[in-house]
Scaffold this active site. Sequence first.
Site, PDB file in Angstrom:
ATOM      1  N   ILE A 147       0.839  -1.196   0.000  1.00  0.00           N
ATOM      2  CA  ILE A 147       0.000   0.000   0.000  1.00  0.00           C
ATOM      3  C   ILE A 147       0.875   1.248   0.000  1.00  0.00           C
ATOM      4  O   ILE A 147       1.725   1.419   0.887  1.00  0.00           O
ATOM      5  CB  ILE A 147      -0.937  -0.006   1.232  1.00  0.00           C
ATOM      6  CG1 ILE A 147      -1.957  -1.133   1.080  1.00  0.00           C
ATOM      7  CG2 ILE A 147      -1.617   1.339   1.404  1.00  0.00           C
ATOM      8  CD1 ILE A 147      -2.915  -1.291   2.236  1.00  0.00           C
ATOM      9  N   CYS A 148       0.647   2.116  -0.992  1.00  0.00           N
ATOM     10  CA  CYS A 148       1.341   3.397  -1.116  1.00  0.00           C
ATOM     11  C   CYS A 148       2.865   3.201  -1.074  1.00  0.00           C
ATOM     12  O   CYS A 148       3.413   2.472  -1.886  1.00  0.00           O
ATOM     13  CB  CYS A 148       0.822   4.354  -0.044  1.00  0.00           C
ATOM     14  SG  CYS A 148       1.396   6.035  -0.276  1.00  0.00           S
ATOM     15  N   GLN A 149       3.544   3.798  -0.105  1.00  0.00           N
ATOM     16  CA  GLN A 149       4.991   3.610   0.002  1.00  0.00           C
ATOM     17  C   GLN A 149       5.300   2.121   0.196  1.00  0.00           C
ATOM     18  O   GLN A 149       6.316   1.613  -0.305  1.00  0.00           O
ATOM     19  CB  GLN A 149       5.531   4.414   1.190  1.00  0.00           C
ATOM     20  CG  GLN A 149       7.022   4.360   1.354  1.00  0.00           C
ATOM     21  CD  GLN A 149       7.462   4.901   2.713  1.00  0.00           C
ATOM     22  OE1 GLN A 149       6.750   4.754   3.717  1.00  0.00           O
ATOM     23  NE2 GLN A 149       8.607   5.540   2.756  1.00  0.00           N
TER      24      GLN A 149
END
Lengths: 355, 350
Positions: A147-149
């Site tokens: 998720i994301c980073q």
Amino acid sequence: MEPIDIRPEKLAEEMADYSRKLGKGLENLLNTTEIDTGVTPRQAIYREDKLTLYRYQGADGVTQNPVPTLIVYALVNRPYMADIQEDRSTIRNLLNEGQDVFLIDWGYPDGSDSSLTLDDYINGYIDRCVDVVRKQCDQEKINILGICQGGAFSLCYTALNQGKVKNLITMVTPVDFQTPDNLLSAWVQSIDIDLLVNTLGNVPGELLNWTFLSLKPFSLTGQKYVNMVDLLEDETRLKNFLRMEKWIFDSPDQAGESFRQFIKEFFQKNGFINGGIRLGERLVDLNNITCPVLNVYAEQDHLVPPDASRALKGLTGTSDYSEVVFPGGHIGIYVSGKAQKTIPPAIGRWLREHV
Amino acid sequence: MSERGFWNDNLLEIQKKYWESWNEISGKASVVEGASPRSPWEMALEHWWEAVSPAAPEMARDFMTRMMDQGKQFFRMAALFSGKAESDGQATDWRDLLNRLSDEFRSAGGVDSSANAKHRLHGLMGFWELPFDNWQHMALTLSLLQGDPFRNMRQVGWQADMDSLFPTSGLGYTREELAQQQKLFKLLSDYKRALQEYSQFFTDIGSETVKRLAEKLEQKSHKGELIKSARALYDTCVESCEEVYGERVRTTEYIRINGQLVNTFMGVKHQVGVMVDANLGALNMPTRRELRTLQARMQEDRRECRRLRAELELLKGQAADPPAIQTGTGRKAATTKRKIVSRKKCSVES
């Protein structure tokens, strides 16, 4: 015709209404019990330093995918976003889709963690968590959902450890960090990261919050609280608002060395696109990713613009690449009602097709 | 009686009655004092808050303060517009008002400028101060200094004031100390300059926002759309602010100003850290620099331990199940690995 027609009596009425809502709101705020987050039952199966690896308890009677899915969350903010409340939980919906869900909670780094590098996080912590999950589920390879980073970390991890990953899912993950609409990236180019990290050690959550809120300061630090007045009378909606507010400001500090590396290698050098990301002694080459890849991104994402995520297409060595586009924002993809009905089922379906 | 009980039973009842009475009075009056910076509503709200806030939990206090601040702002602005419209009914009133507002923005020195206080109108439209306030708030959380250290400095000539504090280099025993102080003041000057430029940038945004708001109102006027509530006017203003802000913060000018603000702030903080460390050292106390070195060394040792453990496991496996034929390549690989390990060990110890 004059565009403004606010009659004094109407204004007085509006003021009185605002005041009444504030009064009632105070009452509700005082009655609000502690804000709970993370609603799905789970068990800690591994701990190391500040991190905890959780296994979530699935619903009875659901046929389970034998291949477990490990969620790798970002170091920024807290992972309970994916399980924020009963009716808004990506994790719960993935369980309902028959997935065996694990999650890495990074905890709150302190000064003793300031020397942790991305290599420590990715080839250290993540790799050990992957091994624990593989062992516990008796599987040679597992699914990873970044998720994301955490998605960027998952890409690095898979590129270096393809033998342990069966399927890779990236959610709102930046790949091209220098798309023209990426405001965060534009800002960070002129920041002296060495001075910042050398000065602060760990990078405080407050600094990150300021940066994120600066993307839309008038809406996020002003208008939002006016909107909140309308929610004050409804205890449930008030509690949901407070839960989100808690998440937004619940920002762990960032381990200094990792932050330095992430900003330099990913934001300033755009390492996924230009190459050259090194973790320890190993070079990350996305072309080494040969497993099926599902890239999920949000069309109205103001933190990770869609183009930043879409850039993944064609960068990996996989012949099985697909995308899911969500018509919403970076946070909405986890918490909106629409997302609950579309995103976890789409992921569940894709994983079932790739057992 | 418990505190909770008091809150639930007595004080909440009192505040309900207070608002009921106030609503009744304001309904009867049905007159709004146009551009007054502190309308009766605002004063009533403040009195009420003064009465109930001391015992409110911090979380509630924080939220209520934010909501009240925003509420005050948008009602002030709405009162200004509606008050003017009511008093003389001139068709160009809102345009005049916005023109005056734009003039005030132009003549103000920046959002942190003391000149701001003289400007009544743009004080009523304070949204544009939000980004600057956000920075100040964040900077405070990372600083030993409470409040704005530059607030009472004169806006012109402050550089000369600061330079005059340390006009010459020190001599003898105090030379180093004085040099450190001079460096700190130089960095503070840089930060002050960056802060001024940042605040000026937002003043410019404020001025542009007024123009954008005027354009939006013109468009509504042409389309025959009406803004009938304070809330609708506020939302239109926020929309204008966000639009202009979104355009301006993408420019290379802002990227430079923003970077300069963060970098100069870090410069000050870094120098303060150096000076604090010097004092800690003088007191024979551990310095931050020493602690960081120890943390880095400890982390390197942990990595080394893990590498050695992994190698040990590998060797155990090989010992338990030795390969039938040891190839030349295998021997070479093992030797190389040992060399790497021993080289790293040396670098840690050095």
